[in-house]
Design an enzyme around this catalytic site. Structure first.
Site, PDB file in Angstrom:
ATOM      1  N   LYS A  52       7.883   6.623   2.627  1.00 13.73           N
ATOM      2  CA  LYS A  52       6.812   6.013   2.919  1.00 13.73           C
ATOM      3  C   LYS A  52       7.221   4.730   3.989  1.00 13.73           C
ATOM      4  O   LYS A  52       6.557   4.570   4.867  1.00 13.73           O
ATOM      5  CB  LYS A  52       6.347   5.165   1.691  1.00 13.73           C
ATOM      6  CG  LYS A  52       5.487   6.104   0.764  1.00 13.73           C
ATOM      7  CD  LYS A  52       5.226   5.469  -0.733  1.00 13.73           C
ATOM      8  CE  LYS A  52       4.634   6.459  -1.458  1.00 13.73           C
ATOM      9  NZ  LYS A  52       4.519   6.058  -2.726  1.00 13.73           N
ATOM     10  N   GLN A  96       5.609   1.449  -6.891  1.00 11.32           N
ATOM     11  CA  GLN A  96       5.925   2.907  -6.917  1.00 11.32           C
ATOM     12  C   GLN A  96       6.050   2.921  -8.718  1.00 11.32           C
ATOM     13  O   GLN A  96       6.817   2.401  -9.385  1.00 11.32           O
ATOM     14  CB  GLN A  96       7.385   3.053  -6.617  1.00 11.32           C
ATOM     15  CG  GLN A  96       8.001   4.464  -6.527  1.00 11.32           C
ATOM     16  CD  GLN A  96       6.810   5.377  -5.839  1.00 11.32           C
ATOM     17  OE1 GLN A  96       6.533   5.287  -4.736  1.00 11.32           O
ATOM     18  NE2 GLN A  96       6.473   6.643  -6.539  1.00 11.32           N
ATOM     19  N   ASP A 119      -3.032   2.010  -2.645  1.00  6.06           N
ATOM     20  CA  ASP A 119      -3.032   3.483  -3.475  1.00  6.06           C
ATOM     21  C   ASP A 119      -4.212   3.882  -4.046  1.00  6.06           C
ATOM     22  O   ASP A 119      -4.430   4.935  -4.604  1.00  6.06           O
ATOM     23  CB  ASP A 119      -1.790   3.060  -4.635  1.00  6.06           C
ATOM     24  CG  ASP A 119      -0.521   3.930  -4.300  1.00  6.06           C
ATOM     25  OD1 ASP A 119      -0.508   4.657  -3.539  1.00  6.06           O
ATOM     26  OD2 ASP A 119       0.415   3.387  -4.940  1.00  6.06           O
TER      27      ASP A 119
END
Ligand code: NAD
Length: 295
Positions: A52, A96, A119
């Site tokens: 990312k 994460q 997200d």
């Protein structure tokens, strides 16, 4: 059969994003900024965050990675999220997953400002997506819709079968494709581990989306001639044919299913590369104030 090339499409989209970033820089003097929090040293999480970060740099975004050790207190993590929420320079925040057991993932997800939840895991974004309001759609389902769009695959009136009902893939993609929208209007059946007669249900589908994590589960005898096959699964298996000693397998037995499919995604190189690109697209939308007003 046409291969749905996620690698190629994702590179094209990255170029498009990079051009947009240049424009924003010129017109507003702003650079989109993604912040990622990673807790502990899980190999897969490190790899994902690394990818990312690299993708951000490729398109000209700013990227911040905040690292914590495994024994971090939940409160400390919440305070960090709050700090990033308030930082007007940051457009998107991702944490994460998975997190260590002593930390509530749900609490952390809900602590992210929905306006920065690129997200798309916050219940507000999920709820808005379900009722068709502008929202951040989680990266993998957004990436699948993008592939469908770019390959001009008709969804309206089609029978879609989704295998797997996870909150991050199966459920959202089934909602998106059944939505009254340009790339929706499909008749969707969401199947899972308790589904009876799966083979019979799948064999009627015009489009099959498999997100179950069982290597090479979907075989040619299960699918209709000419079906579109989207393989989300990723399973790492040992291999003596690769340098690393590992290879990735999807949920689809590619060699045989590809002979019957009209379109099919490979693993790797199909849905996977689209996931990161969707995250970049969401961050760009945040920087432009497209979903919610700018912070
Ligand atoms: P999950 O692992 O949380 O759940 C698996 C789902 O499969 C469950 O809903 C279960 O009901 C269903 N299932 C299991 N056995 C079944 C059976 N015999 N018949 C029908 N359904 C069955 O799901 P997930 O998090 O969406 O992950 C699925 C796979 O997709 C994993 O391999 C994961 O690594 C991969 N994945 C890939 C990406 C990507 O970017 N390509 C993103 C997310 C997940």
């Amino acid at each position: 059969m046409e291969l749905i090339d996620g690698k190629k499409i994702s590179s094209q989209i990255k170029e498009e994003i990079a051009q947009e970033v240049e424009k924003i820089k010129e017109n507003e003097g702003k650079i989109p900024h993604l912040a990622a929090i990673i807790v502990g040293h899980d190999g897969a999480s490190e790899t994902y965050v690394g990818h990312k970060e690299k993708a951000c740099l490729q398109v000209g975004f700013n990227s911040t990675v905040v690292r914590f050790e495994n024994d971090i207190a939940e409160d400390t993590l919440l305070r960090k999220v709050d700090e990033l929420n308030k930082n007007t320079d940051i457009d998107g925040i991702i944490v994460q997953l998975p997190l260590p057991k002593h930390i509530s993932e749900q609490k952390i997800i809900e602590s992210i400002d929905p306006r920065k939840d690129v997200d798309g895991f916050h219940p507000i974004n999920i709820g808005r997506m379900v009722i068709g309001l502008p929202s951040y759609v989680s990266a993998t389902p957004a990436g699948i819709v993008e592939l469908i769009k770019r390959y001009n695959i008709e969804t309206s009136g089609k029978d879609v079968v989704v295998i797997g009902r996870s909150n991050i893939v199966g459920k959202p993609i089934s909602i998106l494709l059944s939505q009254k929208s340009e790339y929706g209007n499909a008749t969707v059946t969401l199947t899972h581990s308790r589904t009876k007669n799966l083979k019979e249900i799948v064999s009627r589908a015009d489009i099959v989306i498999v997100a179950m994590g069982q290597a090479e589960f979907l075989t040619a005898d299960m699918v209709k001639e000419g079906a579109v096959i989207i393989d989300v699964g990723i399973t790492r298996v040992k291999s003596d044919k690769t340098k690393s000693g590992w290879k990735l397998l999807g949920d689809v037995k590619f060699d045989e299913v590809s002979k019957k499919a009209s379109y099919i995604t490979p693993v790797p190189g199909g849905v996977g590369p689209m996931t990161i690109v969707s995250l970049l697209q969401n961050t760009l939308k945040s920087a432009k104030g497209e979903i919610y007003a700018k912070i």
